[in-house]
Design a protein around this motif. Structure first.
Motif, PDB file in Angstrom:
ATOM      1  N   THR A 143       0.810  -1.323   0.012  1.00  9.67           N
ATOM      2  CA  THR A 143       0.033   0.021  -0.018  1.00  9.67           C
ATOM      3  C   THR A 143       0.647   1.196  -0.022  1.00  9.67           C
ATOM      4  OG1 THR A 143      -1.725  -1.362   1.254  1.00  9.67           O
ATOM      5  CG2 THR A 143      -1.705   1.125   1.203  1.00  9.67           C
ATOM      6  N   PHE A 144       1.963   1.320   0.732  1.00 10.16           N
ATOM      7  CA  PHE A 144       2.899   2.393   0.772  1.00 10.16           C
ATOM      8  C   PHE A 144       3.422   2.765  -0.439  1.00 10.16           C
ATOM      9  CE2 PHE A 144       3.723   1.208   5.427  1.00 10.16           C
ATOM     10  CZ  PHE A 144       2.436   1.750   5.942  1.00 10.16           C
ATOM     11  N   ASP A 145       4.026   1.583  -1.219  1.00 11.96           N
ATOM     12  CA  ASP A 145       4.373   1.641  -2.671  1.00 11.96           C
ATOM     13  C   ASP A 145       3.669   2.294  -3.352  1.00 11.96           C
ATOM     14  OD1 ASP A 145       6.293   1.040  -4.571  1.00 11.96           O
ATOM     15  OD2 ASP A 145       5.098  -1.051  -5.141  1.00 11.96           O
ATOM     16  N   GLU A 146       2.408   1.861  -3.459  1.00  8.27           N
ATOM     17  CA  GLU A 146       1.362   2.595  -4.588  1.00  8.27           C
ATOM     18  C   GLU A 146       1.163   4.053  -4.082  1.00  8.27           C
ATOM     19  OE1 GLU A 146       0.350   1.287  -6.982  1.00  8.27           O
ATOM     20  OE2 GLU A 146       0.637  -1.101  -6.548  1.00  8.27           O
ATOM     21  N   LEU A 147       0.952   4.342  -2.766  1.00  8.74           N
ATOM     22  CA  LEU A 147       0.735   5.759  -2.314  1.00  8.74           C
ATOM     23  C   LEU A 147       2.037   6.503  -2.805  1.00  8.74           C
ATOM     24  CD1 LEU A 147      -0.321   7.985  -0.605  1.00  8.74           C
ATOM     25  CD2 LEU A 147       0.979   6.949   1.380  1.00  8.74           C
ATOM     26  N   PHE A 148       3.286   6.222  -2.498  1.00 17.03           N
ATOM     27  CA  PHE A 148       4.308   7.036  -2.792  1.00 17.03           C
ATOM     28  C   PHE A 148       4.728   6.860  -4.452  1.00 17.03           C
ATOM     29  CE2 PHE A 148       5.076   6.493   1.555  1.00 17.03           C
ATOM     30  CZ  PHE A 148       5.400   7.831   2.208  1.00 17.03           C
ATOM     31  N   GLY A 168      -8.542   7.224   6.911  1.00 16.48           N
ATOM     32  CA  GLY A 168      -8.033   6.764   8.330  1.00 16.48           C
ATOM     33  C   GLY A 168      -7.024   8.000   8.821  1.00 16.48           C
ATOM     34  N   ARG A 169      -7.930   8.967   9.329  1.00 17.01           N
ATOM     35  CA  ARG A 169      -6.817  10.010   9.760  1.00 17.01           C
ATOM     36  C   ARG A 169      -5.961   9.425  11.027  1.00 17.01           C
ATOM     37  NH1 ARG A 169      -7.883  15.216   8.501  1.00 17.01           N
ATOM     38  NH2 ARG A 169     -10.026  15.433   7.583  1.00 17.01           N
ATOM     39  N   GLU A 170      -6.358   8.572  12.082  1.00 17.85           N
ATOM     40  CA  GLU A 170      -5.519   8.073  12.939  1.00 17.85           C
ATOM     41  C   GLU A 170      -4.451   7.271  12.377  1.00 17.85           C
ATOM     42  OE1 GLU A 170      -6.219   5.441  17.138  1.00 17.85           O
ATOM     43  OE2 GLU A 170      -7.870   6.091  15.957  1.00 17.85           O
ATOM     44  N   TYR A 171      -4.806   6.359  11.433  1.00 23.85           N
ATOM     45  CA  TYR A 171      -3.830   5.550  11.078  1.00 23.85           C
ATOM     46  C   TYR A 171      -2.542   6.128  10.370  1.00 23.85           C
ATOM     47  CZ  TYR A 171      -1.525   1.424   8.453  1.00 23.85           C
ATOM     48  OH  TYR A 171      -0.595   0.843   7.976  1.00 23.85           O
ATOM     49  N   TRP A 172      -2.892   7.400   9.597  1.00 24.73           N
ATOM     50  CA  TRP A 172      -2.055   7.994   8.744  1.00 24.73           C
ATOM     51  C   TRP A 172      -1.500   9.244   9.603  1.00 24.73           C
ATOM     52  CZ3 TRP A 172      -0.499   5.161   4.809  1.00 24.73           C
ATOM     53  CH2 TRP A 172      -1.224   4.552   4.112  1.00 24.73           C
ATOM     54  N   ALA A 173      -1.848   9.565  10.483  1.00 18.48           N
ATOM     55  CA  ALA A 173      -1.350  10.736  11.392  1.00 18.48           C
ATOM     56  C   ALA A 173       0.170  10.653  11.634  1.00 18.48           C
ATOM     57  CB  ALA A 173      -2.018  10.744  12.601  1.00 18.48           C
ATOM     58  N   GLY A 174       0.631   9.577  12.210  1.00 11.28           N
ATOM     59  CA  GLY A 174       2.234   9.302  12.286  1.00 11.28           C
ATOM     60  C   GLY A 174       3.056   9.673  11.123  1.00 11.28           C
ATOM     61  N   LEU A 175       2.655   9.178   9.996  1.00 11.58           N
ATOM     62  CA  LEU A 175       3.535   9.197   8.868  1.00 11.58           C
ATOM     63  C   LEU A 175       3.330  10.777   8.153  1.00 11.58           C
ATOM     64  CD1 LEU A 175       4.699   8.191   6.163  1.00 11.58           C
ATOM     65  CD2 LEU A 175       2.640   7.883   5.122  1.00 11.58           C
ATOM     66  N   GLY A 180       6.027  15.914   7.484  1.00  9.69           N
ATOM     67  CA  GLY A 180       6.018  17.479   7.773  1.00  9.69           C
ATOM     68  C   GLY A 180       7.159  17.953   8.686  1.00  9.69           C
ATOM     69  N   SER A 181       7.322  17.106   9.553  1.00  5.58           N
ATOM     70  CA  SER A 181       8.637  17.390  10.564  1.00  5.58           C
ATOM     71  C   SER A 181      10.150  17.283  10.286  1.00  5.58           C
ATOM     72  CB  SER A 181       8.020  17.142  12.083  1.00  5.58           C
ATOM     73  OG  SER A 181       8.077  15.625  12.107  1.00  5.58           O
ATOM     74  N   GLN A 182      10.202  16.207   9.499  1.00  6.26           N
ATOM     75  CA  GLN A 182      11.605  15.590   9.180  1.00  6.26           C
ATOM     76  C   GLN A 182      11.729  15.965   7.562  1.00  6.26           C
ATOM     77  OE1 GLN A 182      13.875  14.555  11.188  1.00  6.26           O
ATOM     78  NE2 GLN A 182      12.365  15.069  12.818  1.00  6.26           N
ATOM     79  N   VAL A 183      10.964  15.630   6.838  1.00 10.92           N
ATOM     80  CA  VAL A 183      11.134  15.255   5.281  1.00 10.92           C
ATOM     81  C   VAL A 183      10.946  17.105   4.693  1.00 10.92           C
ATOM     82  CG1 VAL A 183      10.644  14.424   3.074  1.00 10.92           C
ATOM     83  CG2 VAL A 183      10.246  13.197   4.907  1.00 10.92           C
ATOM     84  N   VAL A 184      10.247  17.588   5.182  1.00 16.00           N
ATOM     85  CA  VAL A 184       9.763  18.899   4.856  1.00 16.00           C
ATOM     86  C   VAL A 184      10.865  19.884   5.353  1.00 16.00           C
ATOM     87  CG1 VAL A 184       8.431  20.698   4.776  1.00 16.00           C
ATOM     88  CG2 VAL A 184       7.404  18.798   4.244  1.00 16.00           C
ATOM     89  N   GLN A 185      11.010  19.718   6.634  1.00 18.96           N
ATOM     90  CA  GLN A 185      12.094  20.634   7.374  1.00 18.96           C
ATOM     91  C   GLN A 185      13.484  20.459   6.835  1.00 18.96           C
ATOM     92  OE1 GLN A 185      11.265  23.021   9.639  1.00 18.96           O
ATOM     93  NE2 GLN A 185       9.509  22.620   9.352  1.00 18.96           N
ATOM     94  N   LYS A 191       6.739  22.184   1.120  1.00 19.70           N
ATOM     95  CA  LYS A 191       5.576  22.223   2.025  1.00 19.70           C
ATOM     96  C   LYS A 191       4.453  21.989   1.079  1.00 19.70           C
ATOM     97  CE  LYS A 191       3.278  24.487   5.812  1.00 19.70           C
ATOM     98  NZ  LYS A 191       3.286  25.691   6.845  1.00 19.70           N
ATOM     99  N   GLY A 192       4.596  22.571  -0.086  1.00 20.03           N
ATOM    100  CA  GLY A 192       3.444  22.273  -1.010  1.00 20.03           C
ATOM    101  C   GLY A 192       3.113  21.049  -1.734  1.00 20.03           C
ATOM    102  N   ASP A 193       4.325  20.227  -1.435  1.00 22.53           N
ATOM    103  CA  ASP A 193       3.806  18.861  -2.004  1.00 22.53           C
ATOM    104  C   ASP A 193       2.845  17.988  -1.159  1.00 22.53           C
ATOM    105  OD1 ASP A 193       5.710  18.961  -4.184  1.00 22.53           O
ATOM    106  OD2 ASP A 193       7.356  18.213  -2.685  1.00 22.53           O
ATOM    107  N   LEU A 194       2.768  18.553   0.163  1.00 17.56           N
ATOM    108  CA  LEU A 194       1.689  18.017   1.046  1.00 17.56           C
ATOM    109  C   LEU A 194       0.379  18.070   0.714  1.00 17.56           C
ATOM    110  CD1 LEU A 194       3.352  18.522   4.735  1.00 17.56           C
ATOM    111  CD2 LEU A 194       3.392  16.498   3.240  1.00 17.56           C
ATOM    112  N   GLU A 195       0.159  19.036  -0.170  1.00 22.18           N
ATOM    113  CA  GLU A 195      -1.225  19.384  -0.550  1.00 22.18           C
ATOM    114  C   GLU A 195      -1.608  18.514  -1.625  1.00 22.18           C
ATOM    115  OE1 GLU A 195      -1.350  23.393  -1.614  1.00 22.18           O
ATOM    116  OE2 GLU A 195      -0.673  24.333   0.508  1.00 22.18           O
TER     117      GLU A 195
END
Length: 226
Positions: A143-148, A168-175, A180-185, A191-195
């Motif tokens: 699933t992660f493979d398809e997502l990324f 599933g907000r709770e499931y994906w929240a940590g990722l 946001g805190s590591q990859v973007v920083q 930051k726009g890629d998260l959109e």
């Protein structure tokens, strides 16, 4: 009249493998080209019937089918089965793109159109090429493979920007927090890629997002004369 023992070693050669790959592409294109608007739904193959995520995937697929979307999955059990089942319940078109794996034995019983693949990368091309949106339910490495992969293709403009929705907000929240805190920083993505991602637990909202995106794109193509 006796024939010598046939040498079949050529079947393992790169040239023969290339022909087999080409054949998978052609067969896939031929099978899926007339599907119409479609949504690819991904998630864990280990999710059992009765699990809340299974039932939500089934409900979402049914509502998308009522909107005229074909449902495409990997054809296996779990979330894939749930989505195919939801499409079948709604008299929609249910597609399973099955992969040859030791622990999976053909598509689930709710698939109307089945296509078999030996190569993951050919199969992934079909998921992207014929979909107007992706919905990603909780899952594992596949699933992660398809997502990324889908995010990369949209980010690099190799495909049109279509909705990629995480269910599933709770499931994906940590990722998402880590990105946001590591990859973007660190500047590895902007930051726009998260959109490029949408997150929702609301089935009706997801249906509206996908339907509106498809209508907007359809109108744009008409204006361009495509």
């Amino acid at each position: 009249m006796q024939r010598p023992f046939a040498d079949t070693s050529f079947l393992d050669s790169d040239a023969w493998r290339a022909l087999r790959i080409m054949g998978e592409f052609i067969e896939g294109f031929d099978t899926l080209a007339r599907l119409g608007p479609a949504v690819s739904i991904f998630g864990s193959a280990r999710t059992l019937p009765g699990d809340p995520m299974y039932e939500r995937a089934r409900e979402l697929a049914g509502k998308l089918s009522h909107q005229g979307f074909t449902i495409i999955t990997g054809g296996g059990p779990g979330i894939m089965e749930a989505a195919n089942r939801g499409a079948k319940d709604a008299d929609g078109v249910s597609v399973g793109l099955a992969i040859e794996l030791p622990h999976e034995h053909g598509p689930n019983p709710y698939v109307d159109i089945a296509q078999y693949f030996r190569y993951f990368f050919v199969r992934k091309t079909m998921f992207v090429k014929y979909a107007q949106a992706f919905v990603i339910f909780p899952g594992g490495f596949g699933t992660f493979d398809e997502l990324f992969e889908s995010l990369t293709l949209v980010q690099t403009e190799k495909i049109d920007h279509f909705p990629i929705v995480l269910f599933g907000r709770e499931y994906w929240a940590g990722l998402l927090e880590w990105v946001g805190s590591q990859v973007v920083q660190l500047g590895n993505v902007s930051k726009g890629d998260l959109e490029l991602l949408r997150v929702s637990d609301d089935i009706d909202e997801i249906v509206d997002i996908i339907a509106e995106s498809y209508r907007t794109r359809d109108v744009g193509l008409e204006r361009e004369g495509i």
